[in-house]
Design a protein around this motif. Structure first.
Motif, PDB file in Angstrom:
ATOM      1  N   THR A  48       0.947  26.320 -23.300  1.00  0.00           N
ATOM      2  CA  THR A  48       1.940  26.630 -24.339  1.00  0.00           C
ATOM      3  C   THR A  48       2.690  25.394 -24.817  1.00  0.00           C
ATOM      4  O   THR A  48       3.157  25.347 -25.959  1.00  0.00           O
ATOM      5  N   GLU A  49       2.834  24.385 -23.958  1.00  0.00           N
ATOM      6  CA  GLU A  49       3.604  23.186 -24.306  1.00  0.00           C
ATOM      7  C   GLU A  49       2.761  22.082 -24.919  1.00  0.00           C
ATOM      8  O   GLU A  49       3.294  21.047 -25.341  1.00  0.00           O
ATOM      9  N   LEU A  50       1.457  22.259 -24.989  1.00  0.00           N
ATOM     10  CA  LEU A  50       0.603  21.259 -25.628  1.00  0.00           C
ATOM     11  C   LEU A  50       0.863  21.238 -27.128  1.00  0.00           C
ATOM     12  O   LEU A  50       1.138  22.268 -27.744  1.00  0.00           O
ATOM     13  N   LEU A  51       0.762  20.050 -27.724  1.00  0.00           N
ATOM     14  CA  LEU A  51       1.080  19.891 -29.139  1.00  0.00           C
ATOM     15  C   LEU A  51      -0.155  19.995 -30.015  1.00  0.00           C
ATOM     16  O   LEU A  51      -1.196  19.383 -29.733  1.00  0.00           O
ATOM     17  N   ASN A  52      -0.042  20.776 -31.072  1.00  0.00           N
ATOM     18  CA  ASN A  52      -1.078  20.867 -32.102  1.00  0.00           C
ATOM     19  C   ASN A  52      -1.071  19.557 -32.886  1.00  0.00           C
ATOM     20  O   ASN A  52      -0.028  19.147 -33.403  1.00  0.00           O
ATOM     21  N   ILE A  53      -2.219  18.886 -32.994  1.00  0.00           N
ATOM     22  CA  ILE A  53      -2.212  17.580 -33.651  1.00  0.00           C
ATOM     23  C   ILE A  53      -2.057  17.694 -35.171  1.00  0.00           C
ATOM     24  O   ILE A  53      -1.748  16.702 -35.833  1.00  0.00           O
ATOM     25  N   ASP A  54      -2.252  18.882 -35.727  1.00  0.00           N
ATOM     26  CA  ASP A  54      -2.107  19.050 -37.177  1.00  0.00           C
ATOM     27  C   ASP A  54      -0.648  19.060 -37.613  1.00  0.00           C
ATOM     28  O   ASP A  54      -0.298  18.512 -38.657  1.00  0.00           O
ATOM     29  N   ASN A  55       0.219  19.680 -36.810  1.00  0.00           N
ATOM     30  CA  ASN A  55       1.626  19.776 -37.194  1.00  0.00           C
ATOM     31  C   ASN A  55       2.594  19.221 -36.155  1.00  0.00           C
ATOM     32  O   ASN A  55       3.804  19.170 -36.403  1.00  0.00           O
ATOM     33  N   GLY A  56       2.090  18.806 -34.995  1.00  0.00           N
ATOM     34  CA  GLY A  56       2.947  18.226 -33.973  1.00  0.00           C
ATOM     35  C   GLY A  56       3.797  19.221 -33.214  1.00  0.00           C
ATOM     36  O   GLY A  56       4.642  18.829 -32.410  1.00  0.00           O
ATOM     37  N   GLU A  57       3.551  20.513 -33.422  1.00  0.00           N
ATOM     38  CA  GLU A  57       4.347  21.549 -32.780  1.00  0.00           C
ATOM     39  C   GLU A  57       3.640  22.089 -31.532  1.00  0.00           C
ATOM     40  O   GLU A  57       2.412  22.094 -31.462  1.00  0.00           O
ATOM     41  N   PRO A  58       4.432  22.567 -30.552  1.00  0.00           N
ATOM     42  CA  PRO A  58       3.819  23.181 -29.365  1.00  0.00           C
ATOM     43  C   PRO A  58       3.024  24.422 -29.742  1.00  0.00           C
ATOM     44  O   PRO A  58       3.363  25.125 -30.694  1.00  0.00           O
ATOM     45  N   LEU A  59       1.976  24.701 -28.969  1.00  0.00           N
ATOM     46  CA  LEU A  59       1.162  25.891 -29.235  1.00  0.00           C
ATOM     47  C   LEU A  59       1.967  27.170 -29.086  1.00  0.00           C
ATOM     48  O   LEU A  59       1.784  28.125 -29.843  1.00  0.00           O
ATOM     49  N   GLY A  60       2.853  27.202 -28.110  1.00  0.00           N
ATOM     50  CA  GLY A  60       3.626  28.409 -27.849  1.00  0.00           C
ATOM     51  C   GLY A  60       2.739  29.521 -27.294  1.00  0.00           C
ATOM     52  O   GLY A  60       1.535  29.339 -27.065  1.00  0.00           O
ATOM     53  N   GLN A  61       3.321  30.667 -27.090  1.00  0.00           N
ATOM     54  CA  GLN A  61       2.589  31.800 -26.524  1.00  0.00           C
ATOM     55  C   GLN A  61       1.461  32.239 -27.451  1.00  0.00           C
ATOM     56  O   GLN A  61       0.340  32.517 -27.002  1.00  0.00           O
ATOM     57  N   GLY A  62       1.742  32.312 -28.754  1.00  0.00           N
ATOM     58  CA  GLY A  62       0.716  32.756 -29.697  1.00  0.00           C
ATOM     59  C   GLY A  62      -0.473  31.818 -29.743  1.00  0.00           C
ATOM     60  O   GLY A  62      -1.628  32.252 -29.717  1.00  0.00           O
ATOM     61  N   GLY A  63      -0.201  30.513 -29.811  1.00  0.00           N
ATOM     62  CA  GLY A  63      -1.285  29.534 -29.841  1.00  0.00           C
ATOM     63  C   GLY A  63      -2.081  29.520 -28.558  1.00  0.00           C
ATOM     64  O   GLY A  63      -3.302  29.360 -28.569  1.00  0.00           O
ATOM     65  N   MET A  64      -1.385  29.681 -27.440  1.00  0.00           N
ATOM     66  CA  MET A  64      -2.077  29.722 -26.146  1.00  0.00           C
ATOM     67  C   MET A  64      -3.027  30.908 -26.090  1.00  0.00           C
ATOM     68  O   MET A  64      -4.185  30.786 -25.655  1.00  0.00           O
ATOM     69  N   LYS A  65      -2.580  32.074 -26.552  1.00  0.00           N
ATOM     70  CA  LYS A  65      -3.424  33.266 -26.511  1.00  0.00           C
ATOM     71  C   LYS A  65      -4.620  33.150 -27.438  1.00  0.00           C
ATOM     72  O   LYS A  65      -5.684  33.707 -27.171  1.00  0.00           O
ATOM     73  N   ARG A  66      -4.452  32.432 -28.542  1.00  0.00           N
ATOM     74  CA  ARG A  66      -5.600  32.232 -29.441  1.00  0.00           C
ATOM     75  C   ARG A  66      -6.613  31.260 -28.858  1.00  0.00           C
ATOM     76  O   ARG A  66      -7.796  31.323 -29.165  1.00  0.00           O
ATOM     77  N   LEU A  67      -6.147  30.372 -28.002  1.00  0.00           N
ATOM     78  CA  LEU A  67      -7.014  29.343 -27.433  1.00  0.00           C
ATOM     79  C   LEU A  67      -7.718  29.783 -26.160  1.00  0.00           C
ATOM     80  O   LEU A  67      -8.913  29.526 -25.977  1.00  0.00           O
ATOM     81  N   VAL A  68      -6.974  30.437 -25.253  1.00  0.00           N
ATOM     82  CA  VAL A  68      -7.481  30.754 -23.917  1.00  0.00           C
ATOM     83  C   VAL A  68      -8.193  32.108 -23.937  1.00  0.00           C
ATOM     84  O   VAL A  68      -7.558  33.133 -24.217  1.00  0.00           O
TER      85      VAL A  68
END
Length: 321
Positions: free
Chosen positions: A168-188
């Motif tokens: 969740t704390e990893l940064l998206n290189i496109d916008n520099g923002e943390p993945l958060g819960q939503g990004g983590m769920k889309r990835l894992v």
């Protein structure tokens, strides 16, 4: 030269030490023993000879009996020492279809079973191999892993839980923002990813060194060797800023190369690497993890860029067999 009986005795001592203090190991095995435990030894011992193999088979049953007896004795002593509390701890080392173990209990069980597995391997292994033979670990990597087990180094091992929250704390290189819960769920995959089955796996390649030439070389090699489907399962985690990662990706990977399917994420504070014990005990290097259904299926540490493709391919083949 260290004999198999010596190796077995060393493992037995390690098991007893671990059993008397769950989760820790005070025993350190010499490197000469480690090679025998992981590959079965070589050279003047001529272990592959028919005479040695027959001797190993004759001794195997008695060694296993001795191990079981010593494990039982260690359990009895612990029960006497703490009024039975340790008996409950012992039970977590036994898989059960009816009991849902916590991540901590699973790791403790895996640590105990790892000693027994190494004892078994030390008595049955009679050949050595390398990446070219279909292994995903070199002899040196297996020896290093065995040393870590003997020394009780606190790191993730194969079969241990793969935590999702550090993503969740990893940064998206496109916008520099943390993945958060939503990004983590889309990835894992096992967290509900819509683009992958919950039983799917992910390949994580990580390196804490900034602007790592080795990691960038490994990325290029993977991009040229893996299918688009496999590249879509690849996640590269480094400490470079999102802007630096964007520049590298744009300069080296065109949109039609297939490499753009790899996910590149930033771990500037190295929190993910620390949680996954990917910082190394001696030096920074490349680590490779294959994660599936919340578990570490395959782990390779100190991977060379030139061998990354073989490491990943062999690990996947071994997992899918």
């Amino acid at each position: 030269m260290t004999s198999y009986s010596t190796a077995a005795a060393a493992i037995t001592v390690a098991i007893l030490t671990a059993s008397s203090s769950p989760g820790t190991v005070a025993f350190t095995a010499p490197s000469s023993i480690s090679h025998h435990l992981t590959r079965g030894g070589s050279g003047t011992s001529n272990i592959a000879s028919s005479t040695s193999l027959q001797g190993m088979k004759r001794n195997k049953f008695s060694k296993q009996q001795e191990l079981a007896a010593k494990m039982e004795e260690a359990k009895r002593l612990r029960e006497q020492g703490d009024g039975g509390a340790a008996a409950a701890a012992e039970e977590i080392t036994k898989p059960s279809d009816n009991t849902q173990l916590s991540d901590k209990e699973i790791k403790e069980r895996n640590d105990r079973q790892r000693f027994a597995n190494m004892l078994e391997n030390s008595m049955t292994s009679s050949s050595s191999g390398d990446l070219g033979d279909g292994y995903y670990l070199t002899v040196e990597q297996e020896n290093e892993n065995a040393e870590a087990v003997f020394k009780g180094i606190n790191r993730l091992y194969e079969g241990d839980p793969a935590p999702s929250s550090p993503f969740t704390e990893l940064l998206n290189i496109d916008n520099g923002e943390p993945l958060g819960q939503g990004g983590m769920k889309r990835l894992v995959p096992w967290e509900g990813s819509r683009s992958a089955s919950s039983s799917d796996f992910m390949i994580v390649v990580t390196d804490p060194r900034p602007k790592s030439v080795e990691l960038r070389t490994a990325m290029k090699r993977l991009a040229g060797a893996l299918s688009a489907d496999m590249l879509a399962k690849c996640v590269v985690i480094n400490t470079d800023t999102p802007a630096e990662n964007r520049r590298f990706v744009k300069k080296n990977f065109s949109e039609d190369s297939g490499a753009d399917k790899m996910t590149v994420l930033t771990d500037e504070k190295m929190d993910w690497m620390r949680e996954y014990t990917a910082l190394g005990e001696k030096r920074f290097s490349i680590s490779m993890f294959i994660l599936k259904e919340g578990r570490c299926e395959k782990i390779a540490r100190e991977v060379e860029a030139e061998s990354m493709t073989e490491t990943v391919k062999n690990a996947i083949r071994g997992m899918l067999r």
